[in-house]
Design an enzyme around this catalytic site. Structure first.
Site, PDB file in Angstrom:
ATOM      1  N   LYS A 188       0.876  -1.178   0.000  1.00 37.64           N
ATOM      2  CA  LYS A 188       0.000   0.000   0.000  1.00 37.64           C
ATOM      3  C   LYS A 188       0.911   1.226   0.000  1.00 37.64           C
ATOM      4  O   LYS A 188       1.406   1.653   1.026  1.00 37.64           O
ATOM      5  CB  LYS A 188      -0.922   0.011   1.219  1.00 37.64           C
ATOM      6  CG  LYS A 188      -1.943   1.147   1.195  1.00 37.64           C
ATOM      7  CD  LYS A 188      -2.886   1.063   2.398  1.00 37.64           C
ATOM      8  CE  LYS A 188      -3.921   2.181   2.337  1.00 37.64           C
ATOM      9  NZ  LYS A 188      -3.315   3.518   2.391  1.00 37.64           N
ATOM     10  N   CYS A 478      27.239  29.119   2.639  1.00 36.77           N
ATOM     11  CA  CYS A 478      28.134  30.121   2.046  1.00 36.77           C
ATOM     12  C   CYS A 478      29.594  29.689   2.012  1.00 36.77           C
ATOM     13  O   CYS A 478      30.449  30.429   1.504  1.00 36.77           O
ATOM     14  CB  CYS A 478      28.008  31.442   2.798  1.00 36.77           C
ATOM     15  SG  CYS A 478      28.685  31.390   4.481  1.00 36.77           S
TER      16      CYS A 478
END
EC number: 6.5.1.2
Length: 742
Positions: A188, A478
């Protein structure tokens, strides 16, 4: 050999299928008829390469060669204006839509009756047998009857299967008295169901389940999913509607969540949420960027006669549909129950999320006889799995960078139920705690929620890795250095770091900042993504036309925001200091700094030249003073502050004395209040002689808890026997002390 030396399949062989040439002539040098033939062959070849790669997991050419062929097709289509809805180039996404059209299903997509109790599953079997007039199973299939998982399958590594000769072999092994009744057991899938409609082998429509009778037309989005065939292959029906489950593979989900966390976005709670949120995007290019896949598992309608579900599954791969290998035909409900238990044991090893198994009657004539209710098919039943509770596996660790630069490790988990909430990530707090708990990727851990809010890894239940996870040397956003400060780590990039910059803008506009209405998290992200904001200072340069052009914005919302920003050009100094987002400086500390130094210039001068002078201020000790000094001496921060001061003039805000009605009392505020901002409430009590602090201690007289109050402060209040009052109680307390509130 160059592409120009290759015959254009005059002998029926496509030259781009095996060892394709990649040296093409410029498109300006070929005739339209030649271009049309090359386009046709490239589309055919790329569809086949997509099927080999994404469905069978058995690529025939190198990725680089595929990229060359794909790029050539894009150039040809563009130069000769030969776009087509079912071209492979549509995998990268088309133009955004304004809204989805509601479409009626070819055949109702009903739900499945479900239970996690085995007695309910046996009752389903009894009802099926009773209504079909068949007896109980006396024998199961012969031991050598293969299930789908036993059949040879290219691409078994990615959970796909080929069902060759399965139906006949299974039927031959039958010895029970009701040979026409057999069940097919399937996982399922925990994804999003879609109806896919094909006419003459071409995908013409993809529709979400919706209410079962009609749903949203998401065809443009579906075309971007690599495992969705845009053209069928082999001997396919003239008309075919199939049901598939769109899902996000576990490993792809974890990687996508890692990217979202590192980009400062909220991660998805589980793969199903990620899938549902993706398939309903109005911009197909966004869908194309996300790692969706599909399993096909049911025929909804067909112009060809198909008698059994196993027959349909056998033919699916021949038509180009991807099916799961985790399917088995059984002859009794007890076998189906055993199948469920086996799959439950292997659940964590699957590459996709499932929440149970589906048991289906194989024979279509029997299905027709059983019929449906208003809500679900009577020939299928879902035997659900119990929810995972608290114990789960760490699949990855991401680093989340906050507005102050603090780098927090976040564990990405197999989704688990914790106190009724599905959790897929949990805080690991800091590198020191990770080392202490000896936590690493792959370990089985217990997850708890602090104050029923923040999930965190409490302990390692089973150690499956070597050593503990190590913090990287650089910021994932960064690439600036990460520096340790005691048990914690911080990005040194300051406002040059995208993560800190985005969050600094959000914080600047928040209740603890300048309280700019219309600048919530969602709108800030949208403005940053549109390239309208790079720093906080850019807020004051927003253009009305640019705002109105954004999705979801109108003239009224744009005018309202610009008016709010205009009002924020002369902010009170305490609010401005708090809005800068200096580490460890919240509204209370900012107010004390403003009270002591009176002007922004004086605060900044002291921070840069004599940080020890800051320590004379209440709420400021050595650690806070150092944080303020570090903020103002950062080149990136200094540049943003200078840009801000071109638009903003912080105003010294003297706190008016109102009396001593609350003399000697100490208040702490948490959560949001309706009548005041927290800063205003703090100013109010201080104007009447009280103290307002940021943390609860034994010296605190009252904790005022508004909406979404912090659990830690309430816990501290309980430990220190501090009364907790809500906003109504606070207003009543003021009135009792003769303080009138407008």
């Amino acid at each position: 050999m160059s592409a120009d030396d290759e015959p254009l399949a005059a002998d029926g062989e496509n030259p781009y299928l095996r060892e394709p040439p990649t040296d093409f002539r410029p498109v300006a040098d070929i005739e339209e008829s030649e271009a049309d033939r090359q386009i046709e062959l490239l589309r055919e070849a790329i569809r086949e390469h997509d099927r080999r790669y994404y469905v069978e997991g058995d690529p025939a050419i190198a990725d680089r060669t595929y990229d060359v062929l794909f790029s050539r097709l894009e150039v040809l289509e563009d130069h000769f204006d030969r776009s087509a809805s079912d071209s492979p180039t549509n995998r990268v996404g088309g133009k955004p839509v304004d809204a989805f059209e509601t479409v009626e299903h070819v055949s109702p997509m009903l739900s499945i009756d479900a239970s996690g109790e085995v007695d309910d599953v046996r009752e389903f079997d009894q009802r099926v047998r009773r209504e079909l007039g068949v007896g109980s199973t006396t024998d199961t299939a012969a031991d050598d009857t293969p299930d789908i998982g036993d059949v040879d399958s290219a691409g078994a590594d990615d959970g796909t299967a080929t069902l060759s000769d399965f139906s006949d072999t299974a039927a031959a092994g039958r010895t029970d008295v009701d040979a026409d009744l057999g069940y097919v057991c399937e996982p399922k899938f925990d994804g999003v169901s879609i109806e896919f409609v094909y006419e003459d082998g071409r995908l013409v429509r993809a529709v979400t389940r919706g209410d079962g009778q009609e749903g949203d037309d998401v065809t443009k989005n579906a075309r971007t999913i690599r495992t969705v065939p845009q053209r069928l292959r082999g001997d396919y029906p003239d008309f075919l509607a199939v049901r598939g489950e769109v899902y996000m593979p576990k490993d792809a989900f974890q990687e996508h969540n890692r990217e979202r966390i590192e980009q400062g976005k909220e991660p998805f709670a589980n793969p199903r949420n990620a899938t549902a949120g993706t398939i309903r995007q109005l911009d197909p290019s966004i869908v194309a960027e996300r790692p969706l896949s599909v399993f096909f598992f049911e025929v909804l309608d067909s112009s060809d006669g198909i008698e059994r579900h196993t027959e349909a599954l056998e033919r699916f791969p021949d038509w180009g549909f991807r099916v799961t290998e985790e399917v088995e035909r059984v002859e009794s409900i007890e076998d189906a129950i055993d199948y469920r238990e086996d799959l439950l044991d292997r659940r964590d090893d699957l590459s996709f999320e499932i929440d149970g198994v589906v048991i289906k009657v194989d024979d279509y004539a029997s299905r027709e006889a059983l019929g449906t209710t208003a809500r679900h098919d009577r020939w299928a039943y879902a035997y659900k799995f119990p929810a995972r509770a608290e114990v789960t596996t760490i699949q990855d660790v991401a680093v989340q960078v906050g507005r102050t630069g603090r780098a927090t490790p976040v564990a990405l988990l197999d989704p688990v139920d914790v106190g009724g909430v599905t959790v897929s990530r949990a805080s690991l707090h800091n590198p020191s705690e990770i080392a202490e708990k000896n936590v690493n990727v792959g370990d089985t851990v217990r997850v708890q929620r602090a104050g029923d809010v923040i999930p965190y890894v409490a302990e390692v239940v089973e150690k499956k890795s070597e050593g503990h996870w190590e913090l990287p040397d650089t910021c994932p956003v960064c690439e600036s250095q990460l520096e340790r400060d005691g048990p914690m780590a911080f990005c040194t990039g300051g406002l040059a770091c995208d993560a800190q910059r985005r969050r600094s803008i959000e914080y600047y506009a928040s209740d603890d900042g300048l309280d700019i209405e219309g600048l919530g998290e969602k709108s800030v992200r949208q403005l940053v993504a549109a390239g309208l904001l790079e720093t906080v200072a850019d807020l004051y340069e927003l253009d009305r036309e640019d705002l109105v052009a954004l999705e979801g914005w109108g003239e009224t919302s744009a005018d309202n925001l610009l008016a709010e920003l205009e009002d924020a050009r002369e902010p009170p100094l305490p609010d401005f200091l708090s809005a800068l987002g200096i580490q460890l400086v919240g509204p209370t500390t900012a107010r004390e700094l403003a009270r002591e130094f009176e002007t922004f210039a004086a605060v900044r001068e002291a921070a840069i030249d004599s940080p020890e002078a800051l320590e004379s201020v209440d709420e400021v000790g050595e650690t806070v003073a150092r944080a303020i000094h570090d903020f103002f001496t950062s080149e990136a921060n200094a540049a943003v502050v200078e840009q801000l001061l071109e638009h903003v003039s912080p105003q010294a805000a003297a706190i008016e004395a109102g009396g001593d009605e609350l003399d000697g009392l100490t208040f702490v505020f948490t959560g949001s209040l309706d009548a005041w901002t927290r800063g205003d409430a703090q100013d109010l009590v201080e104007a009447h002689g009280a103290n307002a602090t940021s943390s609860v201690s034994s010296n605190t007289d009252y904790l005022v808890a508004g909406e979404n109050a912090g659990a830690s402060k309430q816990s501290d209040a309980e430990e220190n026997d501090v009364p907790v009052i809500d906003e109504a109680g606070f207003t009543e307390l003021l009135a009792q002390n003769g303080i009138e509130v407008a």
